[in-house]
Design an enzyme around this catalytic site. Structure first.
Site, PDB file in Angstrom:
ATOM      1  N   ILE A  77      -5.902  -9.988  14.415  1.00  0.00           N
ATOM      2  CA  ILE A  77      -5.995 -11.125  13.490  1.00  0.00           C
ATOM      3  C   ILE A  77      -6.646 -12.324  14.173  1.00  0.00           C
ATOM      4  O   ILE A  77      -7.518 -12.989  13.602  1.00  0.00           O
ATOM      5  CB  ILE A  77      -4.600 -11.484  12.918  1.00  0.00           C
ATOM      6  N   HIS A 129     -33.440   8.459  12.669  1.00  0.00           N
ATOM      7  CA  HIS A 129     -34.164   7.361  13.291  1.00  0.00           C
ATOM      8  C   HIS A 129     -34.803   6.451  12.247  1.00  0.00           C
ATOM      9  O   HIS A 129     -35.309   6.955  11.242  1.00  0.00           O
ATOM     10  CB  HIS A 129     -35.266   7.957  14.187  1.00  0.00           C
ATOM     11  N   GLU A 149     -27.743   6.735  15.837  1.00  0.00           N
ATOM     12  CA  GLU A 149     -28.467   7.868  16.434  1.00  0.00           C
ATOM     13  C   GLU A 149     -28.183   7.971  17.938  1.00  0.00           C
ATOM     14  O   GLU A 149     -28.248   9.049  18.521  1.00  0.00           O
ATOM     15  CB  GLU A 149     -29.968   7.782  16.171  1.00  0.00           C
ATOM     16  N   LYS A 182      -9.323 -10.842   3.768  1.00  0.00           N
ATOM     17  CA  LYS A 182      -9.911 -11.061   5.102  1.00  0.00           C
ATOM     18  C   LYS A 182     -11.360 -10.585   5.131  1.00  0.00           C
ATOM     19  O   LYS A 182     -12.261 -11.272   5.584  1.00  0.00           O
ATOM     20  CB  LYS A 182      -9.058 -10.320   6.139  1.00  0.00           C
ATOM     21  N   SER A 192       0.810  -1.220   0.000  1.00  0.00           N
ATOM     22  CA  SER A 192       0.000   0.000   0.000  1.00  0.00           C
ATOM     23  C   SER A 192       0.845   1.272   0.000  1.00  0.00           C
ATOM     24  O   SER A 192       0.617   2.194  -0.790  1.00  0.00           O
ATOM     25  CB  SER A 192      -0.911   0.013   1.228  1.00  0.00           C
ATOM     26  N   GLY A 193       1.822   1.338   0.896  1.00  0.00           N
ATOM     27  CA  GLY A 193       2.634   2.557   1.026  1.00  0.00           C
ATOM     28  C   GLY A 193       3.534   2.772  -0.174  1.00  0.00           C
ATOM     29  O   GLY A 193       3.624   3.876  -0.716  1.00  0.00           O
ATOM     30  N   GLY A 247       1.167 -11.232  16.423  1.00  0.00           N
ATOM     31  CA  GLY A 247       1.846  -9.999  16.042  1.00  0.00           C
ATOM     32  C   GLY A 247       2.594 -10.157  14.726  1.00  0.00           C
ATOM     33  O   GLY A 247       2.688 -11.254  14.175  1.00  0.00           O
ATOM     34  N   THR A 265      -3.261  -0.028   6.912  1.00  0.00           N
ATOM     35  CA  THR A 265      -3.109   0.303   5.495  1.00  0.00           C
ATOM     36  C   THR A 265      -3.286   1.794   5.179  1.00  0.00           C
ATOM     37  O   THR A 265      -2.434   2.384   4.512  1.00  0.00           O
ATOM     38  CB  THR A 265      -4.100  -0.543   4.664  1.00  0.00           C
ATOM     39  N   ASP A 280       4.365  -0.524   7.558  1.00  0.00           N
ATOM     40  CA  ASP A 280       4.611  -1.440   8.688  1.00  0.00           C
ATOM     41  C   ASP A 280       6.093  -1.640   8.989  1.00  0.00           C
ATOM     42  O   ASP A 280       6.445  -2.008  10.111  1.00  0.00           O
ATOM     43  CB  ASP A 280       3.977  -2.809   8.409  1.00  0.00           C
ATOM     44  N   ARG A 324      -2.817 -15.110  26.132  1.00  0.00           N
ATOM     45  CA  ARG A 324      -1.945 -15.147  27.317  1.00  0.00           C
ATOM     46  C   ARG A 324      -2.357 -14.190  28.430  1.00  0.00           C
ATOM     47  O   ARG A 324      -2.021 -14.381  29.584  1.00  0.00           O
ATOM     48  CB  ARG A 324      -0.507 -14.857  26.895  1.00  0.00           C
ATOM     49  N   TYR A 359      -3.511  -2.693  -9.837  1.00  0.00           N
ATOM     50  CA  TYR A 359      -2.359  -1.984  -9.261  1.00  0.00           C
ATOM     51  C   TYR A 359      -1.247  -1.853 -10.297  1.00  0.00           C
ATOM     52  O   TYR A 359      -0.636  -0.811 -10.457  1.00  0.00           O
ATOM     53  CB  TYR A 359      -1.823  -2.748  -8.034  1.00  0.00           C
ATOM     54  N   GLU A 406     -10.400 -11.617  14.603  1.00  0.00           N
ATOM     55  CA  GLU A 406     -11.104 -11.620  13.311  1.00  0.00           C
ATOM     56  C   GLU A 406     -11.236 -13.037  12.751  1.00  0.00           C
ATOM     57  O   GLU A 406     -12.308 -13.442  12.282  1.00  0.00           O
ATOM     58  CB  GLU A 406     -10.369 -10.721  12.308  1.00  0.00           C
TER      59      GLU A 406
HETATM   60  P1  NDP Z   1      -1.614  -7.766  17.484  1.00  0.00           P
HETATM   61  O1  NDP Z   1      -0.415  -7.019  17.919  1.00  0.00           O
HETATM   62  O2  NDP Z   1      -2.873  -7.048  17.236  1.00  0.00           O
HETATM   63  O3  NDP Z   1      -1.902  -8.932  18.536  1.00  0.00           O
HETATM   64  C1  NDP Z   1      -0.929  -9.865  18.875  1.00  0.00           C
HETATM   65  C2  NDP Z   1      -1.498 -10.769  19.916  1.00  0.00           C
HETATM   66  O4  NDP Z   1      -0.619 -11.846  20.161  1.00  0.00           O
HETATM   67  C3  NDP Z   1      -1.716 -10.063  21.243  1.00  0.00           C
HETATM   68  O5  NDP Z   1      -2.880 -10.566  21.817  1.00  0.00           O
HETATM   69  C4  NDP Z   1      -0.475 -10.479  22.029  1.00  0.00           C
HETATM   70  O6  NDP Z   1      -0.684 -10.496  23.402  1.00  0.00           O
HETATM   71  C5  NDP Z   1      -0.271 -11.881  21.534  1.00  0.00           C
HETATM   72  N1  NDP Z   1       1.125 -12.332  21.617  1.00  0.00           N
HETATM   73  C6  NDP Z   1       2.238 -11.657  21.245  1.00  0.00           C
HETATM   74  N2  NDP Z   1       3.334 -12.415  21.424  1.00  0.00           N
HETATM   75  C7  NDP Z   1       2.903 -13.587  21.916  1.00  0.00           C
HETATM   76  C8  NDP Z   1       3.566 -14.777  22.307  1.00  0.00           C
HETATM   77  N3  NDP Z   1       4.885 -14.899  22.227  1.00  0.00           N
HETATM   78  N4  NDP Z   1       2.814 -15.810  22.785  1.00  0.00           N
HETATM   79  C9  NDP Z   1       1.466 -15.696  22.872  1.00  0.00           C
HETATM   80  N5  NDP Z   1       0.791 -14.584  22.523  1.00  0.00           N
HETATM   81  C10 NDP Z   1       1.492 -13.540  22.041  1.00  0.00           C
HETATM   82  O7  NDP Z   1      -1.127  -8.575  16.203  1.00  0.00           O
HETATM   83  P2  NDP Z   1      -1.914  -9.342  15.069  1.00  0.00           P
HETATM   84  O8  NDP Z   1      -0.990 -10.422  14.651  1.00  0.00           O
HETATM   85  O9  NDP Z   1      -3.283  -9.693  15.484  1.00  0.00           O
HETATM   86  O10 NDP Z   1      -2.020  -8.243  13.936  1.00  0.00           O
HETATM   87  C11 NDP Z   1      -0.847  -7.553  13.509  1.00  0.00           C
HETATM   88  C12 NDP Z   1      -1.169  -6.140  13.152  1.00  0.00           C
HETATM   89  O11 NDP Z   1      -1.820  -6.111  11.897  1.00  0.00           O
HETATM   90  C13 NDP Z   1      -2.133  -5.421  14.085  1.00  0.00           C
HETATM   91  O12 NDP Z   1      -1.523  -4.890  15.203  1.00  0.00           O
HETATM   92  C14 NDP Z   1      -2.694  -4.353  13.185  1.00  0.00           C
HETATM   93  O13 NDP Z   1      -1.797  -3.294  13.187  1.00  0.00           O
HETATM   94  C15 NDP Z   1      -2.725  -5.036  11.840  1.00  0.00           C
HETATM   95  N6  NDP Z   1      -4.066  -5.544  11.521  1.00  0.00           N
HETATM   96  C16 NDP Z   1      -5.111  -4.684  11.421  1.00  0.00           C
HETATM   97  C17 NDP Z   1      -6.373  -5.125  11.129  1.00  0.00           C
HETATM   98  C18 NDP Z   1      -7.493  -4.173  11.016  1.00  0.00           C
HETATM   99  O14 NDP Z   1      -7.245  -2.982  10.891  1.00  0.00           O
HETATM  100  N7  NDP Z   1      -8.736  -4.618  11.095  1.00  0.00           N
HETATM  101  C19 NDP Z   1      -6.648  -6.552  10.899  1.00  0.00           C
HETATM  102  C20 NDP Z   1      -5.493  -7.369  11.054  1.00  0.00           C
HETATM  103  C21 NDP Z   1      -4.265  -6.882  11.350  1.00  0.00           C
HETATM  104  P3  NDP Z   1      -0.576  -9.151  24.312  1.00  0.00           P
HETATM  105  O15 NDP Z   1      -1.851  -8.423  24.125  1.00  0.00           O
HETATM  106  O16 NDP Z   1      -0.421  -9.718  25.693  1.00  0.00           O
HETATM  107  O17 NDP Z   1       0.615  -8.420  23.839  1.00  0.00           O
END
Ligand code: NDP
Length: 460
Positions: free
Chosen positions: A180, A437, A442, A51, A15-16, A263, A312, A304, A200, A99, A183
């Site tokens: 993720i 309404h 609302e 997605k 995207s960027g 993450g 995005t 990112d 966790r 694209y 979702e």
């Molecule tokens: P997130 O950072 O949103 O979530 C990561 C999750 O994994 C958290 O719950 C985290 O826990 C947990 N976690 C991290 N490390 C570990 C580990 N070692 N063991 C167990 N659990 C762990 O990342 P995602 O992968 O869900 O998504 C990545 C990024 O992509 C998002 O942050 C967002 O920026 C983007 N995204 C945006 C969307 C949207 O706009 N709708 C949709 C999908 C992705 P804790 O909370 O304790 O840190």
């Protein structure tokens, strides 16, 4: 700039990068862009777009169920995963072609190759060819992290693979509690799989407003997703076609598919950042200033890979701002405040601005307005669901500083609420707006009674 082969070399066609390349070319720059996989990046190829298509597919289950209360009788619906995936792939291919066409029309040279930095002005392609560039933009995005190296991690998939599973797994185990994980829990569950989400921490969606987090979890559980908190998957074992997950608390869960959504990591490895002398920030992303300039004056980074706000539209805005700054004679910094966000979970989340917790740290006085109600549609469908709308108001200025919603179309509402919040609208402005309404939104302009008011605790 004529000593160089190109004015701008963009590494990464997501995207960027795509936006930056197109705008720079429109400003008259000679631009080359390298992409090793498919043009469009995570968002188009294996993120937001596919997605959302899967989310739409998963929501038909509820639609079919709800229809009965409105007098419809349907034959038993059935779902075919391979049709969905094939149709999704067709749409992604169409977008990728669009694209490519847009960039080509803008005069951008596209190279389908991995590109690495040889030095601050030289990019090396996979075939050994070197291109000298006045400016380089790194927009290589991120990649799923698989978390800790637990035994059996090779049996787990990330979101990348989830889009290409040969069939819908019967039992899905998801590790993670972020965007993720939540979702995909909704997607797999809506499509008919039995889903267990292992997180966790204490509650999912850390970083979102606490009321939102509780509401989403409760609704997810009502809709059949099992949420296990306070533990992690410690090991995965394969037994034939099935998996056994051993959790840190000692229990075991059987599954057909284990997906880790823990993450994403900036794509920096083997890029040659050391060769170019680029500094890495503490959060693991490429360190940049407000104009997305790295520690090397002619090298910029957006999206990112900088690990700022990994969404995005933010990457697109950063790419555009970079092109305007460097090639358009219009220095533009991106404002990363009040970025609306959504989780396309079941139920959906839309949010913008400060959470209650953040406001109570920032504002001298924080006023909270909340509405929780059964949506009109649920009265006939009989669905056991409630909507949550919450406004966080700076009690001193009256400004609405946060808006948090859970329920149908929450994302659409968040986009519009974001305009008001960006314009510094006050609660009085919301109240002066006539209600429309009957809608869910609302309630945002009809909440008159504070549900709570907090004075900021004095600093110790
Ligand atoms: P997130 O950072 O949103 O979530 C990561 C999750 O994994 C958290 O719950 C985290 O826990 C947990 N976690 C991290 N490390 C570990 C580990 N070692 N063991 C167990 N659990 C762990 O990342 P995602 O992968 O869900 O998504 C990545 C990024 O992509 C998002 O942050 C967002 O920026 C983007 N995204 C945006 C969307 C949207 O706009 N709708 C949709 C999908 C992705 P804790 O909370 O304790 O840190």
């Amino acid at each position: 700039m004529s000593d160089y082969d190109v004015d701008l070399f963009v590494i990464g066609g997501g995207s960027g990068g795509v936006r930056a390349a197109r705008i720079a070319a429109q400003h008259g720059a000679r631009v080359m862009l390298a992409e090793e996989y498919r043009l469009g990046g995570t968002c188009v190829i294996r993120g937001c777009v596919p997605k959302k298509l899967l989310v739409y597919a998963s929501r038909f289950r509820g639609e079919f169920e709800d229809a009965a209360g409105f007098g419809w009788t349907l034959a038993q619906p059935s779902f075919d995963w391979s049709t969905l995936i094939a149709n999704k792939d067709k749409e992604i291919a169409r977008l990728e072609a669009a694209y490519t066409a847009t960039l080509t029309k803008a005069g951008v040279a596209i190279v389908k190759s991995r590109a690495t930095l040889a030095d601050a002005h030289t990019v090396q392609l996979a075939n050994g060819e070197r291109v000298r560039a006045a400016y380089i933009l790194i927009s290589t995005g991120g990649t799923p992290s698989m978390g800790d190296q637990i035994p059996g991690i090779e049996h787990a998939i990330s979101s990348n693979e989830a889009f290409h599973l040969p069939e819908l797994p019967r039992r899905v185990l998801i590790q993670g509690g972020g965007y993720i994980a939540v979702e995909f829990a909704g997607i797999f569950s809506g499509l008919g799989a039995q889903v267990t989400l292992v997180y966790r921490g204490e509650n999912i969606l850390r970083g979102f407003d606490d009321d939102v987090r509780q509401h989403v979890r409760a609704d997810m559980e009502k809709h059949g997703v099992k949420v296990v908190t306070g533990c992690k998957i410690a090991a995965l074992k394969r037994n034939g076609a099935h998996l056994a997950a051993h959790l840190t608390g000692g229990s075991q869960i059987a599954a057909d598919c284990a997906m880790f959504a823990v993450g994403r990591l900036p794509n920096i490895g083997k890029l040659g950042v050391q060769a170019a002398g680029i500094a890495i920030a503490k959060n693991g992303g490429i360190s940049v200033d407000e104009y997305s300039r790295t520690s090397v004056a002619n090298i910029y980074a957006v999206g990112d890979v900088t690990n700022r706000v990994n969404l995005t539209p933010v990457a697109i805005r950063e790419g555009h701002a970079f092109a305007d700054t460097v090639f358009g004679g219009k220095p533009t910094a991106v404002d990363h405040t009040n970025v609306p966000t959504a989780v396309f979970s079941d139920p959906e989340v839309g949010a913008v601005g400060l959470t209650e917790g953040q406001a109570r740290l920032h504002c001298v006085q924080t006023d909270i307005y909340k509405a929780m109600f059964r949506p009109l549609r649920a009265t006939l469908s009989g669905r056991d669901t409630t909507v949550l709308l919450k406004l966080v108001v700076d009690g001193h200025s009256g400004r609405v500083v946060g808006c948090h919603m859970v329920g149908e179309r929450a994302a659409e509402m968040a986009q519009l609420a974001a305009i008001a919040i960006k314009m510094r609208a006050t609660k009085a402005d919301f109240d002066a707006t006539m209600a429309l309404h009957p809608t869910t939104a609302e309630e945002l302009v009809t909440m008159r009674t504070k549900s709570a008011s907090y004075a900021r605790a004095a600093a110790e």
